[in-house]
Design an enzyme around this catalytic site. Structure first.
Site: not given
Length: 192
Positions: A146, A165
Site C-alpha cells: 500500500d 484497493d
C-alpha cells in the site's frame, strides 16, 4: 447455370446498413469481453504503480514522499485485508488469506461471467482486477504493498491504500448504488 443462381439467396442481408439492436448472445459476449479487458487494465495499473513505487522510487527505503499538501506516497506492508482486518502474520495465516481472497475472486469472476448488465459487469471487473492485483502481491511478497496516503491535515479518511484497493471500493460502491436505485425503482412501480 441454373444451379449457381439457386445457391445465391434471393434477398441477401445487408449487414452494413443494419442498425438494430444486437442479438442478446452477441451483447453478452461483448459485455464479457469489455469487462475482462477492464479487469486486466485495473490489474496492470495496480501492478504497474506498485512497481514504480517499489523500484524506481524505492519508497520502502525513503518511507514517505510528499506529493501535495493532502497526498503522500507512504510505504506500508499490509499483511491483513481491507482496513487492516484479519492480519496474517505467519505463513499459515498468509496462505489462508490467499485462499480466502482467491475464493472470493473466483466467486466474483463467475458472477461477472453470468452477469448480463453492462454496468454491473464493469463494477465486477473493477473488483476482480483489484483483487487479483492484491492476491499476486500476497503470493509474491507475503503482504500487499500500500502506498497512497490521502489526508487533510491530521485527518485521514482512509488507511494507506493502493490502486487495487481503490478499484475494489469503487466497484463495490457502484454495485451498491445500482442495487439501491433499482430497489427504489421497483418500490415506485409497485406503488403506481
Amino acid at each position: 447455370m441454373a444451379e449457381e443462381e439457386a445457391a445465391v439467396p434471393a434477398d441477401p442481408v445487408d449487414f452494413v446498413s443494419f442498425r438494430g439492436p444486437l442479438p442478446a448472445e452477441l451483447r453478452l459476449k461483448r459485455t464479457r469481453t469489455v469487462s475482462l479487458i477492464v479487469a486486466l487494465l485495473v490489474f496492470l495499473l495496480d501492478q504497474g504503480t506498485k512497481w514504480v513505487v517499489a523500484y524506481p522510487l524505492q519508497l520502502e527505503f525513503r518511507g514517505t514522499i510528499d506529493i501535495v499538501d493532502f497526498f503522500n506516497l507512504t510505504f506500508v506492508k499490509n499483511t491483513g485485508v481491507s482496513l487492516g482486518l484479519l492480519s496474517a502474520e505467519g505463513d499459515l495465516g498468509r496462505w489462508l488469506l490467499v485462499g480466502m481472497t482467491a475464493a472470493i475472486a473466483i466467486f466474483v469472476a463467475l458472477w461477472l461471467w453470468r452477469e448480463k448488465r453492462r454496468d454491473d459487469s464493469t463494477a465486477l471487473a473493477f473488483v476482480l482486477g483489484g483483487a487479483l492485483g492484491n492476491i499476486l502481491d500476497r503470493v509474491r511478497l507475503g503482504y500487499v504493498l500500500d502506498f497512497a496516503d490521502l489526508h487533510f491535515g491530521d485527518w485521514r479518511p482512509f488507511l494507506v491504500f493502493n490502486v487495487g484497493d481503490a478499484a475494489i471500493t469503487i466497484g463495490v460502491l457502484l454495485l451498491l448504488v445500482r442495487a439501491l436505485l433499482m430497489r427504489d425503482g421497483r418500490a415506485k412501480k409497485k406503488e403506481a
